[in-house]
Design a protein around this motif. Sequence first.
Motif, PDB file in Angstrom:
ATOM      1  N   LYS A 191      -8.211   9.578 -11.236  1.00  0.00           N
ATOM      2  CA  LYS A 191      -8.202   8.599 -10.147  1.00  0.00           C
ATOM      3  C   LYS A 191      -6.184   8.136 -10.108  1.00  0.00           C
ATOM      4  O   LYS A 191      -5.980   7.875 -10.899  1.00  0.00           O
ATOM      5  CB  LYS A 191      -8.498   6.936 -10.698  1.00  0.00           C
ATOM      6  CG  LYS A 191     -10.203   7.841 -10.775  1.00  0.00           C
ATOM      7  CD  LYS A 191     -10.867   6.465 -11.370  1.00  0.00           C
ATOM      8  CE  LYS A 191     -12.388   6.930 -12.433  1.00  0.00           C
ATOM      9  NZ  LYS A 191     -12.825   5.488 -12.669  1.00  0.00           N
ATOM     10  N   PRO A 192      -5.922   7.256  -9.282  1.00  0.00           N
ATOM     11  CA  PRO A 192      -4.731   7.064  -8.417  1.00  0.00           C
ATOM     12  C   PRO A 192      -4.665   5.928  -9.371  1.00  0.00           C
ATOM     13  O   PRO A 192      -3.287   5.660  -9.497  1.00  0.00           O
ATOM     14  CB  PRO A 192      -5.438   6.639  -6.617  1.00  0.00           C
ATOM     15  CG  PRO A 192      -5.921   7.156  -6.527  1.00  0.00           C
ATOM     16  CD  PRO A 192      -6.899   8.196  -7.527  1.00  0.00           C
ATOM     17  N   GLU A 193      -5.505   5.470 -10.375  1.00  0.00           N
ATOM     18  CA  GLU A 193      -4.986   4.020 -10.749  1.00  0.00           C
ATOM     19  C   GLU A 193      -4.939   4.876 -12.403  1.00  0.00           C
ATOM     20  O   GLU A 193      -3.977   3.354 -13.227  1.00  0.00           O
ATOM     21  CB  GLU A 193      -6.705   2.879 -10.728  1.00  0.00           C
ATOM     22  CG  GLU A 193      -7.571   3.420 -10.900  1.00  0.00           C
ATOM     23  CD  GLU A 193      -8.329   3.582  -9.841  1.00  0.00           C
ATOM     24  OE1 GLU A 193      -9.415   3.703  -9.952  1.00  0.00           O
ATOM     25  OE2 GLU A 193      -8.009   3.870  -8.825  1.00  0.00           O
ATOM     26  N   SER A 198      -2.484  11.184  -6.360  1.00  0.00           N
ATOM     27  CA  SER A 198      -2.951  11.367  -5.515  1.00  0.00           C
ATOM     28  C   SER A 198      -3.876  10.614  -4.870  1.00  0.00           C
ATOM     29  O   SER A 198      -4.936  11.654  -5.732  1.00  0.00           O
ATOM     30  CB  SER A 198      -1.845  12.201  -4.509  1.00  0.00           C
ATOM     31  OG  SER A 198      -2.473  13.190  -4.414  1.00  0.00           O
ATOM     32  N   SER A 199      -4.249  10.108  -3.835  1.00  0.00           N
ATOM     33  CA  SER A 199      -5.469   9.755  -3.379  1.00  0.00           C
ATOM     34  C   SER A 199      -5.777  10.355  -2.017  1.00  0.00           C
ATOM     35  O   SER A 199      -5.087  11.320  -1.050  1.00  0.00           O
ATOM     36  CB  SER A 199      -5.745   8.378  -2.755  1.00  0.00           C
ATOM     37  OG  SER A 199      -4.825   8.430  -1.985  1.00  0.00           O
ATOM     38  N   GLN A 232      -3.591  15.919  -7.494  1.00  0.00           N
ATOM     39  CA  GLN A 232      -4.554  14.936  -6.676  1.00  0.00           C
ATOM     40  C   GLN A 232      -5.915  14.495  -7.207  1.00  0.00           C
ATOM     41  O   GLN A 232      -6.454  14.872  -8.813  1.00  0.00           O
ATOM     42  CB  GLN A 232      -5.315  16.201  -5.599  1.00  0.00           C
ATOM     43  CG  GLN A 232      -4.174  17.304  -5.069  1.00  0.00           C
ATOM     44  CD  GLN A 232      -4.880  17.818  -3.600  1.00  0.00           C
ATOM     45  OE1 GLN A 232      -6.150  18.027  -3.496  1.00  0.00           O
ATOM     46  NE2 GLN A 232      -4.202  18.356  -3.148  1.00  0.00           N
ATOM     47  N   ALA A 233      -6.228  13.608  -6.591  1.00  0.00           N
ATOM     48  CA  ALA A 233      -7.208  12.798  -7.283  1.00  0.00           C
ATOM     49  C   ALA A 233      -8.425  14.243  -7.857  1.00  0.00           C
ATOM     50  O   ALA A 233      -8.421  14.593  -6.959  1.00  0.00           O
ATOM     51  CB  ALA A 233      -8.022  11.554  -7.038  1.00  0.00           C
TER      52      ALA A 233
END
Length: 117
Positions: free
Chosen positions: A86-88, A116-117, A13-14
């Motif tokens: 981060k998702p990026e 995942s965000s 997770q983020a």
Amino acid sequence: QVQLVESGGGLVQAGGSLRLSCAASRSIFSINVMDWYRQAPGKQRELVAVITSSGVTHFANSVKGRFTISRDNAKNMMYLQMNSLKPEDTAVYYCHAVSEDSLTNYWGQGTQVTVSS
């Protein structure tokens, strides 16, 4: 010749953390530069972090302050500690090294990191 084997990728997770490992099949004592690259879908492979045999490090601006690169020559290992993900950051991550004579590039097979965000 050096074989590189990666591990540690997965789904997180983020805001979470992961540690990627790269195990070399022989001594890395004489290898000056080792580094981590990543490639996200639809994007070029980019350099993430670099470490020399003397411990000098460099990081991409996008990961500065969040990622740490290290190596343990006695264990033939290199690591990438990833914090505050981060998702990026989602990408396939590859470890890389250059032979002592600079004639051969060694690549791991890649490990998927999904945030995942």
